[in-house]
Design a protein around this motif. Structure first.
Motif, PDB file in Angstrom:
ATOM      1  N   ALA A  30       2.829   4.173  -7.552  1.00  0.00           N
ATOM      2  CA  ALA A  30       1.544   3.496  -7.360  1.00  0.00           C
ATOM      3  C   ALA A  30       1.690   1.984  -7.313  1.00  0.00           C
ATOM      4  O   ALA A  30       0.924   1.304  -6.617  1.00  0.00           O
ATOM      5  CB  ALA A  30       0.578   3.900  -8.478  1.00  0.00           C
ATOM      6  N   ASP A  31       2.653   1.432  -8.036  1.00  0.00           N
ATOM      7  CA  ASP A  31       2.853  -0.018  -8.006  1.00  0.00           C
ATOM      8  C   ASP A  31       3.232  -0.489  -6.606  1.00  0.00           C
ATOM      9  O   ASP A  31       2.685  -1.478  -6.092  1.00  0.00           O
ATOM     10  CB  ASP A  31       3.941  -0.421  -9.001  1.00  0.00           C
ATOM     11  CG  ASP A  31       3.453  -0.361 -10.430  1.00  0.00           C
ATOM     12  OD1 ASP A  31       2.793  -1.319 -10.866  1.00  0.00           O
ATOM     13  OD2 ASP A  31       3.705   0.650 -11.107  1.00  0.00           O
ATOM     14  N   TYR A  32       4.179   0.200  -5.988  1.00  0.00           N
ATOM     15  CA  TYR A  32       4.589  -0.210  -4.649  1.00  0.00           C
ATOM     16  C   TYR A  32       3.537   0.137  -3.596  1.00  0.00           C
ATOM     17  O   TYR A  32       3.478  -0.504  -2.543  1.00  0.00           O
ATOM     18  CB  TYR A  32       5.949   0.379  -4.305  1.00  0.00           C
ATOM     19  CG  TYR A  32       7.069  -0.373  -4.977  1.00  0.00           C
ATOM     20  CD1 TYR A  32       7.276  -1.721  -4.721  1.00  0.00           C
ATOM     21  CD2 TYR A  32       7.916   0.255  -5.890  1.00  0.00           C
ATOM     22  CE1 TYR A  32       8.282  -2.434  -5.352  1.00  0.00           C
ATOM     23  CE2 TYR A  32       8.931  -0.447  -6.529  1.00  0.00           C
ATOM     24  CZ  TYR A  32       9.106  -1.793  -6.257  1.00  0.00           C
ATOM     25  OH  TYR A  32      10.109  -2.487  -6.892  1.00  0.00           O
ATOM     26  N   ALA A  33       2.688   1.130  -3.880  1.00  0.00           N
ATOM     27  CA  ALA A  33       1.558   1.379  -2.986  1.00  0.00           C
ATOM     28  C   ALA A  33       0.605   0.194  -3.003  1.00  0.00           C
ATOM     29  O   ALA A  33       0.064  -0.206  -1.958  1.00  0.00           O
ATOM     30  CB  ALA A  33       0.828   2.654  -3.401  1.00  0.00           C
ATOM     31  N   LEU A  34       0.400  -0.401  -4.173  1.00  0.00           N
ATOM     32  CA  LEU A  34      -0.423  -1.606  -4.263  1.00  0.00           C
ATOM     33  C   LEU A  34       0.229  -2.745  -3.497  1.00  0.00           C
ATOM     34  O   LEU A  34      -0.433  -3.472  -2.739  1.00  0.00           O
ATOM     35  CB  LEU A  34      -0.613  -1.983  -5.738  1.00  0.00           C
ATOM     36  CG  LEU A  34      -1.500  -3.203  -6.011  1.00  0.00           C
ATOM     37  CD1 LEU A  34      -2.947  -2.911  -5.606  1.00  0.00           C
ATOM     38  CD2 LEU A  34      -1.426  -3.587  -7.489  1.00  0.00           C
ATOM     39  N   GLY A  35       1.543  -2.917  -3.688  1.00  0.00           N
ATOM     40  CA  GLY A  35       2.249  -3.954  -2.945  1.00  0.00           C
ATOM     41  C   GLY A  35       2.141  -3.754  -1.450  1.00  0.00           C
ATOM     42  O   GLY A  35       1.952  -4.716  -0.691  1.00  0.00           O
ATOM     43  N   ALA A  36       2.224  -2.498  -1.016  1.00  0.00           N
ATOM     44  CA  ALA A  36       2.162  -2.207   0.416  1.00  0.00           C
ATOM     45  C   ALA A  36       0.812  -2.581   1.018  1.00  0.00           C
ATOM     46  O   ALA A  36       0.731  -2.917   2.205  1.00  0.00           O
ATOM     47  CB  ALA A  36       2.459  -0.729   0.666  1.00  0.00           C
ATOM     48  N   ARG A  37      -0.260  -2.554   0.232  1.00  0.00           N
ATOM     49  CA  ARG A  37      -1.569  -2.961   0.764  1.00  0.00           C
ATOM     50  C   ARG A  37      -1.531  -4.413   1.228  1.00  0.00           C
ATOM     51  O   ARG A  37      -2.047  -4.750   2.304  1.00  0.00           O
ATOM     52  CB  ARG A  37      -2.660  -2.764  -0.290  1.00  0.00           C
ATOM     53  CG  ARG A  37      -2.992  -1.309  -0.539  1.00  0.00           C
ATOM     54  CD  ARG A  37      -3.893  -1.137  -1.742  1.00  0.00           C
ATOM     55  NE  ARG A  37      -5.168  -1.820  -1.603  1.00  0.00           N
ATOM     56  CZ  ARG A  37      -6.080  -1.890  -2.570  1.00  0.00           C
ATOM     57  NH1 ARG A  37      -5.833  -1.328  -3.757  1.00  0.00           N
ATOM     58  NH2 ARG A  37      -7.224  -2.515  -2.366  1.00  0.00           N
ATOM     59  N   ALA A  38      -0.944  -5.285   0.429  1.00  0.00           N
ATOM     60  CA  ALA A  38      -0.834  -6.693   0.829  1.00  0.00           C
ATOM     61  C   ALA A  38       0.105  -6.838   2.018  1.00  0.00           C
ATOM     62  O   ALA A  38      -0.171  -7.594   2.960  1.00  0.00           O
ATOM     63  CB  ALA A  38      -0.349  -7.537  -0.350  1.00  0.00           C
ATOM     64  N   LEU A  39       1.226  -6.123   1.986  1.00  0.00           N
ATOM     65  CA  LEU A  39       2.182  -6.208   3.094  1.00  0.00           C
ATOM     66  C   LEU A  39       1.556  -5.742   4.396  1.00  0.00           C
ATOM     67  O   LEU A  39       1.667  -6.420   5.435  1.00  0.00           O
ATOM     68  CB  LEU A  39       3.422  -5.369   2.779  1.00  0.00           C
ATOM     69  CG  LEU A  39       4.425  -5.201   3.938  1.00  0.00           C
ATOM     70  CD1 LEU A  39       4.985  -6.543   4.376  1.00  0.00           C
ATOM     71  CD2 LEU A  39       5.538  -4.240   3.543  1.00  0.00           C
ATOM     72  N   LEU A  40       0.907  -4.587   4.394  1.00  0.00           N
ATOM     73  CA  LEU A  40       0.346  -4.046   5.628  1.00  0.00           C
ATOM     74  C   LEU A  40      -0.748  -4.946   6.187  1.00  0.00           C
ATOM     75  O   LEU A  40      -0.832  -5.156   7.397  1.00  0.00           O
ATOM     76  CB  LEU A  40      -0.196  -2.634   5.394  1.00  0.00           C
ATOM     77  CG  LEU A  40       0.804  -1.494   5.688  1.00  0.00           C
ATOM     78  CD1 LEU A  40       2.077  -1.620   4.885  1.00  0.00           C
ATOM     79  CD2 LEU A  40       0.151  -0.138   5.437  1.00  0.00           C
ATOM     80  N   ARG A  41      -1.592  -5.502   5.304  1.00  0.00           N
ATOM     81  CA  ARG A  41      -2.614  -6.415   5.794  1.00  0.00           C
ATOM     82  C   ARG A  41      -1.952  -7.630   6.462  1.00  0.00           C
ATOM     83  O   ARG A  41      -2.377  -8.087   7.527  1.00  0.00           O
ATOM     84  CB  ARG A  41      -3.518  -6.887   4.652  1.00  0.00           C
ATOM     85  CG  ARG A  41      -4.703  -7.724   5.156  1.00  0.00           C
ATOM     86  CD  ARG A  41      -5.491  -8.343   4.007  1.00  0.00           C
ATOM     87  NE  ARG A  41      -5.876  -7.373   2.998  1.00  0.00           N
ATOM     88  CZ  ARG A  41      -6.923  -6.568   3.096  1.00  0.00           C
ATOM     89  NH1 ARG A  41      -7.690  -6.607   4.178  1.00  0.00           N
ATOM     90  NH2 ARG A  41      -7.210  -5.725   2.121  1.00  0.00           N
ATOM     91  N   SER A  42      -0.896  -8.139   5.820  1.00  0.00           N
ATOM     92  CA  SER A  42      -0.240  -9.327   6.379  1.00  0.00           C
ATOM     93  C   SER A  42       0.386  -9.030   7.738  1.00  0.00           C
ATOM     94  O   SER A  42       0.346  -9.876   8.644  1.00  0.00           O
ATOM     95  CB  SER A  42       0.815  -9.855   5.394  1.00  0.00           C
ATOM     96  OG  SER A  42       1.969  -9.021   5.331  1.00  0.00           O
TER      97      SER A  42
END
Length: 291
Positions: A30-42
């Motif tokens: 779940a931590d990296y899923a949260l990180g991926a939200r910022a990455l994918l938006r960027s």
């Protein structure tokens, strides 16, 4: 695209490929899923025509993955690599951290060394001509589609403390050409008798691709450069900012004050609110000018 390709065993995509190239990340909890939200938006904000692929393992539940669907990505369920019991035992968190301790920064509690090897499943994505892998603890600050013109295997040097690190690659960003033959060779080399990879996929990839091509350090700018090598930092040229060691979403972040501008930027990408013009941000003061 390479045309219709059967899905490799153990992989389950949510949708077919729609482009010849893809940005790929890995989510293992779940931590990296949260990180991926910022990455994918960027990535989406760069208006790239490339696909975005999220490889995810059984350690991530559907609720953590659901917010990623906002970014029109391909979710591809994958599994841990079919490695020997002896290999898995040698690379358990306790063994890796005891035999090759991290002394330059702190790895968060959710760090699991065995998860890192799942990056190699990228080579099974043979529906793409070329992929750019980006760790989920990173954000893309400008269009970086030119990376698809780099050859396999390309990565930036692991520079965050001194220029002596230019001889080591950092596997948080790399360029690869999917191939099942390459993937099979990787598995054989990875699980050789008594093999131990102290920095997991990073050590392995440098061994497997000894003549790796160098990406500019700006294509994988490691956050510790901010205070260790401030003269290298230029917001106008950074393509990818990588939050190595401590993560910007951690509440007990021991480097939070030193990295506050970078953490604030990550949160802007996470929420999509008040994302600044990165080129206007102030660079860190040179080390000799700090009080």
């Amino acid at each position: 695209m390479n045309g219709a390709v059967p899905n490799p065993e153990g992989m389950s995509p949510s949708a077919p490929a729609a482009a010849a190239h893809a940005f790929v990340t890995l989510v293992t909890n779940a931590d990296y899923a949260l990180g991926a939200r910022a990455l994918l938006r960027s990535i989406r904000l760069t208006r790239t025509p490339a696909d975005i692929v999220v490889l995810h393992t059984g350690g991530t539940d559907a609720a953590a993955l659901e917010p990623l669907t906002e970014f029109d990505c391909r979710l591809i369920e994958t599994q841990h690599l079919p490695l020997s019991d002896a290999f898995n035992a040698r690379h358990q968190r306790r063994n890796v951290h005891e035999q090759a301790p991290f002394t330059k920064g702190r790895k968060p509690d959710f760090h699991s060394p065995l998860d890192n090897f799942c990056k190699l499943t990228l080579w099974q994505l043979v529906e793409y001509e070329r992929c750019v892998f980006i760790d989920a603890d990173a954000v893309v600050l400008r269009n970086i589609d030119r990376l698809f013109r780099y050859p396999e295997f390309s990565a930036a040097p692991n520079v965050y403390e001194s220029l002596a690190d230019f001889h080591r690659l950092n596997s948080g960003v790399f360029v690869a050409e999917p191939s099942l033959a390459t993937f099979d060779r990787m598995l054989a080399a990875l699980d050789a008798p008594d093999a131990f990879w102290p920095r997991t996929d990073q050590t392995f990839l440098q061994s497997f691709f000894p003549d790796w091509h160098g990406l500019p350090v700006t294509m994988n700018m490691l956050q510790y450069v901010w205070f260790n090598l401030p003269e290298l930092w230029d917001w106008r040229s950074i393509g990818i900012l990588h939050y190595q060691y401590e993560k910007p979403w951690e509440k007990d972040h021991p480097r939070a004050e030193a990295l506050r501008p970078l953490i604030d930027l990550w949160h802007a990408y996470l929420t999509g609110e008040n994302i600044p013009d990165v080129a206007t941000l102030a660079n860190p003061a040179p080390a000799g000018e700090r009080s």
